[in-house]
Design a protein around this motif. Structure first.
Motif, PDB file in Angstrom:
ATOM      1  N   GLY A  80       0.833  -1.197   0.000  1.00 33.42           N
ATOM      2  CA  GLY A  80       0.000   0.000   0.000  1.00 33.42           C
ATOM      3  C   GLY A  80       0.869   1.250   0.000  1.00 33.42           C
ATOM      4  O   GLY A  80       2.035   1.203   0.415  1.00 33.42           O
ATOM      5  N   VAL A  81       0.296   2.341  -0.508  1.00 28.75           N
ATOM      6  CA  VAL A  81       1.015   3.620  -0.516  1.00 28.75           C
ATOM      7  C   VAL A  81       0.053   4.745  -0.151  1.00 28.75           C
ATOM      8  O   VAL A  81      -1.155   4.631  -0.373  1.00 28.75           O
ATOM      9  CB  VAL A  81       1.646   3.931  -1.904  1.00 28.75           C
ATOM     10  CG1 VAL A  81       2.542   2.805  -2.359  1.00 28.75           C
ATOM     11  CG2 VAL A  81       0.597   4.200  -2.949  1.00 28.75           C
ATOM     12  N   CYS A  82       0.604   5.803   0.413  1.00 26.58           N
ATOM     13  CA  CYS A  82      -0.230   6.956   0.766  1.00 26.58           C
ATOM     14  C   CYS A  82       0.591   8.230   0.620  1.00 26.58           C
ATOM     15  O   CYS A  82       1.766   8.259   1.008  1.00 26.58           O
ATOM     16  CB  CYS A  82      -0.717   6.815   2.203  1.00 26.58           C
ATOM     17  SG  CYS A  82      -1.790   8.154   2.738  1.00 26.58           S
ATOM     18  N   ARG A  83      -0.017   9.242   0.021  1.00 26.14           N
ATOM     19  CA  ARG A  83       0.662  10.526  -0.133  1.00 26.14           C
ATOM     20  C   ARG A  83      -0.263  11.638   0.370  1.00 26.14           C
ATOM     21  O   ARG A  83      -1.426  11.705  -0.022  1.00 26.14           O
ATOM     22  CB  ARG A  83       1.019  10.767  -1.599  1.00 26.14           C
ATOM     23  CG  ARG A  83       1.936  11.931  -1.779  1.00 26.14           C
ATOM     24  CD  ARG A  83       2.723  11.876  -3.067  1.00 26.14           C
ATOM     25  NE  ARG A  83       1.833  11.882  -4.218  1.00 26.14           N
ATOM     26  CZ  ARG A  83       1.985  11.114  -5.277  1.00 26.14           C
ATOM     27  NH1 ARG A  83       2.973  10.267  -5.369  1.00 26.14           N
ATOM     28  NH2 ARG A  83       1.146  11.178  -6.271  1.00 26.14           N
ATOM     29  N   ILE A  84       0.303  12.474   1.217  1.00 23.86           N
ATOM     30  CA  ILE A  84      -0.434  13.601   1.809  1.00 23.86           C
ATOM     31  C   ILE A  84       0.226  14.896   1.393  1.00 23.86           C
ATOM     32  O   ILE A  84       1.453  15.001   1.426  1.00 23.86           O
ATOM     33  CB  ILE A  84      -0.349  13.553   3.358  1.00 23.86           C
ATOM     34  CG1 ILE A  84      -0.852  12.228   3.909  1.00 23.86           C
ATOM     35  CG2 ILE A  84      -1.071  14.725   4.006  1.00 23.86           C
ATOM     36  CD1 ILE A  84      -2.315  12.069   3.811  1.00 23.86           C
ATOM     37  N   MET A  85      -0.569  15.866   1.038  1.00 19.04           N
ATOM     38  CA  MET A  85      -0.036  17.188   0.691  1.00 19.04           C
ATOM     39  C   MET A  85      -0.606  18.192   1.692  1.00 19.04           C
ATOM     40  O   MET A  85      -1.815  18.214   1.936  1.00 19.04           O
ATOM     41  CB  MET A  85      -0.509  17.531  -0.728  1.00 19.04           C
ATOM     42  CG  MET A  85       0.068  18.771  -1.267  1.00 19.04           C
ATOM     43  SD  MET A  85       1.719  18.471  -1.903  1.00 19.04           S
ATOM     44  CE  MET A  85       1.366  18.448  -3.634  1.00 19.04           C
ATOM     45  N   LYS A  86       0.297  19.009   2.261  1.00 19.14           N
ATOM     46  CA  LYS A  86      -0.169  20.044   3.184  1.00 19.14           C
ATOM     47  C   LYS A  86      -0.149  21.382   2.459  1.00 19.14           C
ATOM     48  O   LYS A  86       0.931  21.933   2.219  1.00 19.14           O
ATOM     49  CB  LYS A  86       0.724  20.082   4.419  1.00 19.14           C
ATOM     50  CG  LYS A  86       0.482  18.891   5.345  1.00 19.14           C
ATOM     51  CD  LYS A  86       1.609  18.681   6.297  1.00 19.14           C
ATOM     52  CE  LYS A  86       1.351  19.244   7.649  1.00 19.14           C
ATOM     53  NZ  LYS A  86       2.380  18.936   8.621  1.00 19.14           N
ATOM     54  N   HIS A  87      -1.322  21.873   2.061  1.00 23.56           N
ATOM     55  CA  HIS A  87      -1.426  23.194   1.437  1.00 23.56           C
ATOM     56  C   HIS A  87      -1.558  24.241   2.550  1.00 23.56           C
ATOM     57  O   HIS A  87      -1.840  23.897   3.703  1.00 23.56           O
ATOM     58  CB  HIS A  87      -2.674  23.258   0.545  1.00 23.56           C
ATOM     59  CG  HIS A  87      -2.702  22.221  -0.544  1.00 23.56           C
ATOM     60  ND1 HIS A  87      -1.918  22.303  -1.672  1.00 23.56           N
ATOM     61  CD2 HIS A  87      -3.431  21.077  -0.688  1.00 23.56           C
ATOM     62  CE1 HIS A  87      -2.163  21.264  -2.458  1.00 23.56           C
ATOM     63  NE2 HIS A  87      -3.069  20.504  -1.890  1.00 23.56           N
ATOM     64  N   ALA A  88      -1.417  25.524   2.147  1.00 23.58           N
ATOM     65  CA  ALA A  88      -1.505  26.590   3.161  1.00 23.58           C
ATOM     66  C   ALA A  88      -2.867  26.569   3.858  1.00 23.58           C
ATOM     67  O   ALA A  88      -2.964  26.787   5.067  1.00 23.58           O
ATOM     68  CB  ALA A  88      -1.275  27.942   2.494  1.00 23.58           C
ATOM     69  N   ASP A  89      -3.925  26.283   3.104  1.00 21.02           N
ATOM     70  CA  ASP A  89      -5.275  26.391   3.664  1.00 21.02           C
ATOM     71  C   ASP A  89      -5.949  25.056   3.928  1.00 21.02           C
ATOM     72  O   ASP A  89      -7.056  25.017   4.489  1.00 21.02           O
ATOM     73  CB  ASP A  89      -6.162  27.212   2.704  1.00 21.02           C
ATOM     74  CG  ASP A  89      -6.210  26.582   1.316  1.00 21.02           C
ATOM     75  OD1 ASP A  89      -5.293  25.815   0.966  1.00 21.02           O
ATOM     76  OD2 ASP A  89      -7.189  26.835   0.585  1.00 21.02           O
ATOM     77  N   LYS A  90      -5.358  23.960   3.506  1.00 21.88           N
ATOM     78  CA  LYS A  90      -5.994  22.654   3.713  1.00 21.88           C
ATOM     79  C   LYS A  90      -4.981  21.522   3.582  1.00 21.88           C
ATOM     80  O   LYS A  90      -3.886  21.693   3.036  1.00 21.88           O
ATOM     81  CB  LYS A  90      -7.131  22.442   2.699  1.00 21.88           C
ATOM     82  CG  LYS A  90      -6.691  22.482   1.252  1.00 21.88           C
ATOM     83  CD  LYS A  90      -7.882  22.244   0.323  1.00 21.88           C
ATOM     84  CE  LYS A  90      -7.489  22.344  -1.124  1.00 21.88           C
ATOM     85  NZ  LYS A  90      -7.482  23.682  -1.671  1.00 21.88           N
ATOM     86  N   ASN A  91      -5.406  20.359   4.060  1.00 19.82           N
ATOM     87  CA  ASN A  91      -4.645  19.127   3.815  1.00 19.82           C
ATOM     88  C   ASN A  91      -5.301  18.417   2.638  1.00 19.82           C
ATOM     89  O   ASN A  91      -6.514  18.517   2.457  1.00 19.82           O
ATOM     90  CB  ASN A  91      -4.732  18.177   5.010  1.00 19.82           C
ATOM     91  CG  ASN A  91      -4.436  18.825   6.338  1.00 19.82           C
ATOM     92  OD1 ASN A  91      -3.321  19.236   6.581  1.00 19.82           O
ATOM     93  ND2 ASN A  91      -5.444  18.934   7.200  1.00 19.82           N
ATOM     94  N   GLN A  92      -4.501  17.705   1.859  1.00 17.01           N
ATOM     95  CA  GLN A  92      -5.075  16.925   0.760  1.00 17.01           C
ATOM     96  C   GLN A  92      -4.537  15.507   0.818  1.00 17.01           C
ATOM     97  O   GLN A  92      -3.325  15.281   0.823  1.00 17.01           O
ATOM     98  CB  GLN A  92      -4.735  17.560  -0.595  1.00 17.01           C
ATOM     99  CG  GLN A  92      -5.346  16.793  -1.748  1.00 17.01           C
ATOM    100  CD  GLN A  92      -5.220  17.515  -3.078  1.00 17.01           C
ATOM    101  OE1 GLN A  92      -4.561  18.568  -3.162  1.00 17.01           O
ATOM    102  NE2 GLN A  92      -5.828  16.969  -4.102  1.00 17.01           N
TER     103      GLN A  92
END
Ligand SMILES: CC(C)(COP(=O)(O)OP(=O)(O)OC[C@H]1O[C@@H](n2cnc3c(N)ncnc32)[C@H](O)[C@@H]1OP(=O)(O)O)[C@@H](O)C(=O)NCCC(=O)NCCS
Length: 178
Positions: A80-92
């Motif tokens: 399994g794999v997971c990628r998280i992006m932290k934007h200035a106004d939200k998490n994705q």
């Protein structure tokens, strides 16, 4: 099933990671109604295999600052794999993929539990998913995501046949994190 470990990827995991993406895509995205074929997915992955692998290796070597990428391993196998992006106004939640023959064993939930340690709970968290990907939609709803009503498609996901993946957005509001 042996104990699943969640860890950060190493360079030597790159090919196995790409295989998780490829196998999951083949299992998930071909769709008669939308017109996405197996050939489309083959083209998307296999015909660009080395290019995608090089991109993945460079991301493992130099992870973008606002991004977290981690994997689930069953013994030595990447499942399994997971990628998280932290934007200035939200998490994705950008990607969460479990090999088809390892699904429904709690691995997706393990990856999400790890993601919860990384994302900023004071911000909303969104995920974008194919409108016909009922497995993933059910999974996200189980985690607490709700349909925002947003529908769109991204030219980036236009396939060789001309078909494009229709997408929707789901969200967990910051105040809904415990
Ligand atoms: C979506 C996905 C990541 C879920 O991973 P998973 O390891 O199978 O999920 P889990 O076993 O942790 O499931 C947790 C809960 O989610 C729900 N769920 C997961 N898969 C489901 C399905 N196919 N149908 C209905 N509910 C589902 C269930 O409530 C499940 O709990 P339960 O098994 O005790 O009933 C996996 O199906 C997958 O990789 N799909 C292909 C790739 C993909 O579409 N990724 C999302 C792209 S946006």
């Amino acid at each position: 099933m042996t104990k699943i470990k969640i860890e950060f990827p190493k360079l030597e995991d790159a090919e196995a990671i790409q295989n998780v993406f490829y196998k999951s895509w083949l299992d998930t995205y071909p769709n008669d109604k939308v017109g996405i074929t197996i050939d489309d997915v083959e083209h998307w992955y296999k015909d660009a295999w080395e290019e995608k692998l090089n991109k993945l290796r460079s991301r493992i070597n130099n992870p973008p600052e606002n991004q977290s990428f981690f994997i689930a391993k069953d013994g030595d196998n990447v499942v399994g794999v997971c990628r998280i992006m932290k934007h200035a106004d939200k998490n994705q939640l950008q990607a969460i993929y479990v090999l088809p023959d390892h699904q429904r064993r709690g691995i997706g939930k393990l990856l999400w539990d790890r993601a919860l340690e990384i994302i900023d709970p004071s911000k909303n968290t969104i995920v974008q998913v194919a409108t016909y990907n009922t497995k993933a939609i059910e999974f996200y709803k189980k985690l607490g995501f709700e349909d925002t009503g947003k529908r769109f498609s991204d030219e980036h996901f236009r396939m060789k046949s001309g078909a494009i993946i229709p997408e929707m957005e789901l969200e967990i509001k910051a105040q809904n994190f415990e």
